[in-house]
Write an enzyme that holds these catalytic residues in place. Structure first.
Site, PDB file in Angstrom:
ATOM      1  N   HIS A   1      66.751 -49.462   1.636  1.00 26.82           N
ATOM      2  CA  HIS A   1      66.817 -48.090   1.085  1.00 26.82           C
ATOM      3  C   HIS A   1      65.847 -47.906  -0.086  1.00 26.82           C
ATOM      4  O   HIS A   1      66.052 -47.037  -0.917  1.00 26.82           O
ATOM      5  CB  HIS A   1      68.234 -47.717   0.621  1.00 26.82           C
ATOM      6  CG  HIS A   1      69.311 -48.073   1.591  1.00 26.82           C
ATOM      7  ND1 HIS A   1      69.800 -47.197   2.534  1.00 26.82           N
ATOM      8  CD2 HIS A   1      69.981 -49.246   1.785  1.00 26.82           C
ATOM      9  CE1 HIS A   1      70.736 -47.794   3.259  1.00 26.82           C
ATOM     10  NE2 HIS A   1      70.865 -49.045   2.833  1.00 26.82           N
TER      11      HIS A   1
ATOM     12  N   SER B  79      39.071 -41.330 -10.153  1.00 23.28           N
ATOM     13  CA  SER B  79      39.334 -39.897 -10.190  1.00 23.28           C
ATOM     14  C   SER B  79      38.195 -39.239 -10.949  1.00 23.28           C
ATOM     15  O   SER B  79      37.633 -39.815 -11.882  1.00 23.28           O
ATOM     16  CB  SER B  79      40.663 -39.636 -10.896  1.00 23.28           C
ATOM     17  OG  SER B  79      40.671 -38.350 -11.458  1.00 23.28           O
TER      18      SER B  79
ATOM     19  N   LYS C 268      42.242 -43.893 -13.481  1.00 22.22           N
ATOM     20  CA  LYS C 268      42.791 -43.946 -12.128  1.00 22.22           C
ATOM     21  C   LYS C 268      42.069 -44.936 -11.215  1.00 22.22           C
ATOM     22  O   LYS C 268      40.866 -45.110 -11.283  1.00 22.22           O
ATOM     23  CB  LYS C 268      42.742 -42.549 -11.474  1.00 22.22           C
ATOM     24  CG  LYS C 268      43.743 -41.578 -12.037  1.00 22.22           C
ATOM     25  CD  LYS C 268      45.188 -41.964 -11.796  1.00 22.22           C
ATOM     26  CE  LYS C 268      45.650 -41.596 -10.404  1.00 22.22           C
ATOM     27  NZ  LYS C 268      45.648 -40.159 -10.172  1.00 22.22           N
TER      28      LYS C 268
ATOM     29  N   GLU D 129      45.761 -44.883   1.851  1.00 22.55           N
ATOM     30  CA  GLU D 129      46.233 -43.522   2.159  1.00 22.55           C
ATOM     31  C   GLU D 129      45.622 -43.028   3.469  1.00 22.55           C
ATOM     32  O   GLU D 129      46.294 -42.383   4.279  1.00 22.55           O
ATOM     33  CB  GLU D 129      45.892 -42.574   1.010  1.00 22.55           C
ATOM     34  CG  GLU D 129      46.730 -42.868  -0.223  1.00 22.55           C
ATOM     35  CD  GLU D 129      46.220 -42.138  -1.464  1.00 22.55           C
ATOM     36  OE1 GLU D 129      46.945 -41.284  -1.959  1.00 22.55           O
ATOM     37  OE2 GLU D 129      45.097 -42.426  -1.914  1.00 22.55           O
TER      38      GLU D 129
END
Ligand code: ARG
Length: 442
Positions: A140, A261, A267, A274
């Protein structure tokens, strides 16, 4: 009509398969006395020249000639004259395209299998390195029990192994040659379908001419296997993304697999992961798309089937990229083992070990031990400490028979070391499994 009908814009990709099919067909026609040996030699030479033209980018594909089959045949006529017009004896574009496409899918499976095995080797290598690195195991996405990082990585080796099995199954089933089914009914010429099947590396010719030109299950099976494989890669991509995020920081990826970024200088975005996660969408889409194309088609061939190619080509491109990117990330990722171990001990992750101790040493029924452990966890929660930080007196206030021995099972190291059941997370198991996989994949 030309705009909707032409497929050369995408089926030019099948040129090598088309030429291989034509060469095998011409050789068989000559061997069977259906065309002369002289015509066959002219055809073979002409096809070789055309292959060289295409490979060198010197071939002018024409929309007016509809597809790869007609483009090549017309060009052959320009080069060798009348013999070219005998090549299509006992053949139709229907069995021709079915043959080309099976050959393409077969090659694609071989490439993808090799890539998947390379990825498995990557996972198994990192698993061997991290056989004893403790990390939080989740159910979970809540901290459940400590596991070893190597064990987690080997879970993907198991998945990928099944993916390879599905691809190998699909390959074995598709390896029958449709050539010679002609348009749909077979042919009156004395062809030898076993010879063409053999020449093209197929196990045997297909058994029913109607089925031969109208079946696209092989493409659907391939897309199904790719969908499941892509789903596995997507799950791992999701884990990378979670593990790299600041609140977790279990692993980091180098600049080779991240992007910056344009506004936030700190970043390091896991874009490759992704995109591997996202490309799964197009692969699933292509499976559903082709299933939908096929679902209402009466026997035998219908032009609808021309729509089978782009989804398969795109799925192959997508999975090939995803496999390469994933293999790269697996080799690149750096685990923060100290942080992994620290997080592994949080969230009362050794509560099950405590309950197991009560069962083993005090001979408590597991359900009762579960209840007692729950009370101890609540006590720790109230005091704002971990269960290992409670005093013996705290423990005994819940169950007086508990002894100081219990602290021996409450560390994450002791927890993973005790999980020696077959397939369990103990470092010794994981090291043995990783070695076994590496040997198998060598
Ligand atoms: N381009 C066609 C396809 O991809 C080749 C077969 C054409 N057959 C026909 N009867 N028009 O399916």
């Amino acid at each position: 009509m030309q705009a909707i009908n032409a497929s050369i814009g995408f089926d030019a990709k099948l040129w090598a398969q088309d030429i291989a099919g034509s060469r095998a067909h011409a050789a068989m026609l000559a061997a069977q006395g259906i065309i002369t040996a002289e015509d066959e030699r002219a055809i073979a030479r002409g096809l070789d020249d055309i292959a060289a033209e295409i490979a060198a980018g010197r071939f002018a594909f024409s929309d007016a000639l509809e597809d790869i089959h007609t483009n090549i045949e017309v060009r052959l006529g320009e080069r060798i004259g009348e013999a070219a017009r005998r090549l299509h004896t006992a053949r139709s574009r229907n069995d021709q395209v079915a043959t080309d496409f099976r050959l393409y899918v077969r090659d694609a499976i071989d490439t993808i299998l090799a890539q998947t095995q390379d990825l498995m080797r990557g996972f198994a290598t990192r698993a061997a390195e991290h056989a004893a690195s403790v990390m939080p195991g989740f159910t979970h996405l809540q901290t459940a029990q400590p596991v070893t990082f190597g064990h987690h990585l080997l879970a993907y080796v198991e998945m990928l192994h099944r993916d390879c099995g599905r691809l190998a199954d699909a390959r074995a089933r598709l390896n029958e040659c449709p050539l010679g089914a002609a348009a749909l009914a077979g042919t009156s010429f004395p062809i030898d379908r076993f010879a063409t099947a053999k020449a093209l590396g197929f196990d045997r010719p297909t058994g029913n001419s109607l089925d031969s030109v109208s079946d696209r299950d092989f493409a659907l099976e391939f897309l199904s296997a790719l969908s499941i494989l892509a789903m596995h890669l997507s799950r791992f991509a999701e884990e990378i993304i979670i593990w790299c995020s600041a609140p977790y920081r279990l692993i980091s990826l180098s600049d080779a697999f991240t992007t910056g970024s344009s506004i936030m200088p700190q970043k390091r975005n896991p874009d490759a992961a992704e995109l591997a996660r996202a490309k799964t969408g197009r692969i699933f889409g292509h499976l559903i798309g082709l299933l939908t194309v096929m679902k209402g088609l009466p026997m035998a061939y219908a032009k609808d089937m021309q729509e089978d190619k782009e989804p398969v080509f795109d799925a192959v491109d997508a999975i090939t990229l995803c496999l390469a990117a994933t293999a790269g990330m697996v080799r690149d990722m750096k685990a923060d083992t100290a942080r992994m171990e620290a997080l592994a001990g949080s969230g009362f992750s050794t509560a099950t070990d405590l309950a197991d101790w009560l069962v083993r040493v005090l001979k408590m029924p597991f359900r009762d031990a579960h209840h007692v452990t729950g009370q101890i966890v609540r006590l720790a929660e109230d005091k704002g400490v971990d269960i290992a930080e409670l005093t013996l007196a705290d423990m005994q206030s819940v169950e007086p028979r508990i002894t100081a021995d219990i602290f021996g099972v409450l560390t994450v190291q002791a927890s993973v070391a005790s999980r020696t059941s077959h397939g369990g997370t103990a470092p010794a198991n994981v090291a043995a499994q990783a070695t076994a996989w590496l040997e198998r994949l060598a």
